[in-house]
Motif scaffolding. Structure first.
Motif, mmCIF file in Angstrom:
data_model
loop_
_atom_site.group_PDB
_atom_site.id
_atom_site.type_symbol
_atom_site.label_atom_id
_atom_site.label_comp_id
_atom_site.label_asym_id
_atom_site.label_seq_id
_atom_site.Cartn_x
_atom_site.Cartn_y
_atom_site.Cartn_z
ATOM 1 N N ALA A 199 0.822 -1.211 0.000
ATOM 2 C CA ALA A 199 0.000 0.000 0.000
ATOM 3 C C ALA A 199 0.856 1.261 0.000
ATOM 4 C CB ALA A 199 -0.930 -0.013 1.208
ATOM 5 N N VAL A 200 1.883 1.294 0.830
ATOM 6 C CA VAL A 200 2.751 2.478 0.913
ATOM 7 C C VAL A 200 3.564 2.636 -0.366
ATOM 8 C CG1 VAL A 200 4.726 3.486 2.126
ATOM 9 C CG2 VAL A 200 2.838 2.477 3.427
ATOM 10 N N ARG A 201 4.086 1.531 -0.875
ATOM 11 C CA ARG A 201 4.872 1.580 -2.110
ATOM 12 C C ARG A 201 4.025 2.140 -3.267
ATOM 13 N NH1 ARG A 201 9.422 -1.644 -4.008
ATOM 14 N NH2 ARG A 201 9.416 -2.712 -1.981
ATOM 15 N N LYS A 216 2.460 9.259 -6.218
ATOM 16 C CA LYS A 216 2.609 10.676 -5.881
ATOM 17 C C LYS A 216 4.005 11.235 -6.197
ATOM 18 C CE LYS A 216 -1.501 11.369 -4.092
ATOM 19 N NZ LYS A 216 -1.711 11.792 -2.706
ATOM 20 N N ALA A 217 5.034 10.393 -6.136
ATOM 21 C CA ALA A 217 6.408 10.857 -6.377
ATOM 22 C C ALA A 217 7.183 9.771 -7.118
ATOM 23 C CB ALA A 217 7.093 11.213 -5.059
ATOM 24 N N PRO A 218 6.832 9.525 -8.378
ATOM 25 C CA PRO A 218 7.451 8.414 -9.117
ATOM 26 C C PRO A 218 8.944 8.583 -9.352
ATOM 27 C CG PRO A 218 6.127 9.799 -10.581
ATOM 28 C CD PRO A 218 5.831 10.250 -9.182
ATOM 29 N N GLU A 219 9.453 9.792 -9.183
ATOM 30 C CA GLU A 219 10.881 10.026 -9.405
ATOM 31 C C GLU A 219 11.748 9.539 -8.246
ATOM 32 O OE1 GLU A 219 9.404 13.573 -7.082
ATOM 33 O OE2 GLU A 219 8.627 12.223 -8.624
ATOM 34 N N ILE A 220 11.132 9.216 -7.119
ATOM 35 C CA ILE A 220 11.883 8.774 -5.931
ATOM 36 C C ILE A 220 11.849 7.245 -5.859
ATOM 37 C CG2 ILE A 220 12.048 8.880 -3.414
ATOM 38 C CD1 ILE A 220 10.696 11.598 -3.513
ATOM 39 N N GLY A 221 13.011 6.647 -5.670
ATOM 40 C CA GLY A 221 13.099 5.196 -5.548
ATOM 41 C C GLY A 221 12.510 4.701 -4.242
ATOM 42 N N PHE A 222 12.461 3.389 -4.105
ATOM 43 C CA PHE A 222 11.832 2.793 -2.917
ATOM 44 C C PHE A 222 12.607 1.556 -2.502
ATOM 45 C CE2 PHE A 222 8.867 0.485 -0.318
ATOM 46 C CZ PHE A 222 8.060 1.451 0.269
ATOM 47 N N LEU A 223 12.833 1.431 -1.185
ATOM 48 C CA LEU A 223 13.443 0.247 -0.600
ATOM 49 C C LEU A 223 12.579 -0.203 0.566
ATOM 50 C CD1 LEU A 223 15.783 -1.792 -0.149
ATOM 51 C CD2 LEU A 223 16.861 -0.052 1.302
ATOM 52 N N GLY A 224 12.032 -1.403 0.473
ATOM 53 C CA GLY A 224 11.214 -1.941 1.549
ATOM 54 C C GLY A 224 11.813 -3.227 2.088
ATOM 55 N N GLU A 225 11.544 -3.505 3.353
ATOM 56 C CA GLU A 225 12.098 -4.720 3.952
ATOM 57 C C GLU A 225 11.606 -5.981 3.254
ATOM 58 O OE1 GLU A 225 12.671 -7.064 8.184
ATOM 59 O OE2 GLU A 225 11.325 -5.330 8.125
ATOM 60 N N GLU A 226 10.347 -5.995 2.835
ATOM 61 C CA GLU A 226 9.770 -7.243 2.346
ATOM 62 C C GLU A 226 9.930 -7.462 0.846
ATOM 63 O OE1 GLU A 226 9.322 -8.937 4.779
ATOM 64 O OE2 GLU A 226 8.931 -7.446 6.331
ATOM 65 N N THR A 251 16.990 4.454 -7.483
ATOM 66 C CA THR A 251 17.507 4.619 -6.121
ATOM 67 C C THR A 251 18.878 5.307 -6.109
ATOM 68 O OG1 THR A 251 18.471 2.388 -6.179
ATOM 69 C CG2 THR A 251 16.238 2.598 -5.293
ATOM 70 N N SER A 252 19.227 5.981 -7.201
ATOM 71 C CA SER A 252 20.559 6.586 -7.287
ATOM 72 C C SER A 252 20.674 7.903 -6.533
ATOM 73 C CB SER A 252 20.935 6.817 -8.756
ATOM 74 O OG SER A 252 20.046 7.747 -9.360
ATOM 75 N N ALA A 253 19.554 8.578 -6.268
ATOM 76 C CA ALA A 253 19.603 9.874 -5.585
ATOM 77 C C ALA A 253 18.743 9.862 -4.339
ATOM 78 C CB ALA A 253 19.175 10.982 -6.535
ATOM 79 N N LEU A 254 17.408 9.923 -4.517
ATOM 80 C CA LEU A 254 16.501 9.876 -3.383
ATOM 81 C C LEU A 254 15.785 8.530 -3.342
ATOM 82 C CD1 LEU A 254 14.769 13.394 -3.407
ATOM 83 C CD2 LEU A 254 16.460 12.546 -1.766
ATOM 84 N N THR A 255 15.689 7.964 -2.129
ATOM 85 C CA THR A 255 15.052 6.662 -1.966
ATOM 86 C C THR A 255 14.270 6.638 -0.656
ATOM 87 O OG1 THR A 255 16.934 5.593 -3.071
ATOM 88 C CG2 THR A 255 15.427 4.161 -1.856
ATOM 89 N N TRP A 256 13.005 6.261 -0.736
ATOM 90 C CA TRP A 256 12.253 5.966 0.482
ATOM 91 C C TRP A 256 12.740 4.639 1.055
ATOM 92 C CZ3 TRP A 256 9.513 9.973 1.940
ATOM 93 C CH2 TRP A 256 8.870 10.787 1.011
#
Length: 267
Positions: free
Chosen positions: A49-51, A57-67, A74-79
């Motif tokens: 859901a969060v991903r 809302k912010a497709p330019e920002i990468g994402f890293l989740g535990e699961e 993910t080269s600059a900004l990453t959640w």
């Protein structure tokens, strides 16, 4: 310097979504990821859901989740998200669990939101803007003497290499028992770092560093006036091997104690 606070409303929205799921749904089925390491069905549901929300809302920002790992650029900004930090606590009905969403700029924490759904507290910070609990400014502890300090430690290890790792952790625990007021193990790195920021503990020692566990809490603790470093005393980043925090006067003796314990464990 970038003003990362502009992304706080979006991070808060995402954590609102996660909090509502965590407070209304049961853990569900468990998936075992290794020796005594598990994720609940809700861990996966919250991360999806969060991903999806942040990607929309912010497709330019990468994402890293535990699961589910990494996605996007993910080269600059990453959640970095831990959907349920303290899963074992959560499935046992303990309120000591959290949602931790942080933002990484390259290798450093720049924004964080930590929500404690069953304790009614939300922490947030953005680099350069201070740290807050339920929108009230917070500050780290001013304790400077080990004998007056309450020190939280990370969980003991499970899985591959646990015996060796726990020799080190037990050595640190033994050293702490001789010098500090009390030791606490809360079972959630996000809570430990948030409570370091809030002055509810005076120092924190964890011999590992997974970005989803630490990114949000590190920036919150720093913005509250705490120092958070690697085991060698260098600035904490996503590449750090450990996570050690305290104020500027308490941290040096804490680091010395940890190094003494690790040296003893290695002999």
């Amino acid at each position: 310097m970038n003003d990362y606070a502009r992304l706080l409303p979006l991070a808060q929205e995402a954590v609102d979504l996660a909090r509502d799921l965590m407070r209304t749904l049961q853990p569900g089925a468990l998936t075992f990821k290794g020796d005594r390491d598990m994720a609940s069905e809700l861990d996966y549901a919250i991360e999806r859901a969060v991903r999806e929300h942040l990607a929309a809302k912010a497709p330019e920002i990468g994402f890293l989740g535990e699961e589910y790992g990494s996605s996007g650029d993910t080269s600059a900004l990453t959640w970095a998200l831990d959907p349920v930090d303290g899963t074992v606590n959560f499935i046992h009905g303990s309120p000591l669990c959290a949602i931790s969403l942080g933002l990484i700029h390259r290798t450093h924490s720049v924004l964080g939101v930590i929500d404690l759904p069953f304790l009614g507290t939300r922490y947030h910070a953005a680099q350069g803007h201070g740290a807050y609990a339920n929108n009230r400014r917070i500050h780290a502890s001013g304790v400077t003497d080990l004998k007056d300090a309450v020190v939280a430690i990370g969980d003991y290890a499970v899985g591959t290499g646990a015996s060796r790792k726990n020799t080190e952790r037990l050595a640190i625990t033994e050293q702490l028992t001789q010098h500090v007021q009390r030791i606490r193990m809360h079972g959630s790195a996000a809570i430990d770092l948030a409570w370091l920021a809030h002055g509810r503990i005076d120092a924190f020692i964890m011999l590992n560093n997974k970005p989803w566990d630490t990114v949000a809490g590190v920036v919150i603790a720093r913005e509250a006036g705490a120092l958070v470093v690697d085991i060698d005393g260098t600035h904490h980043s996503v590449d750090a091997v450990a996570t050690v925090g305290g104020n500027d006067l308490l941290l040096p003796p804490i680091l010395a104690l940890v190094r003494r314990a690790l040296a003893g464990a290695a002999t």
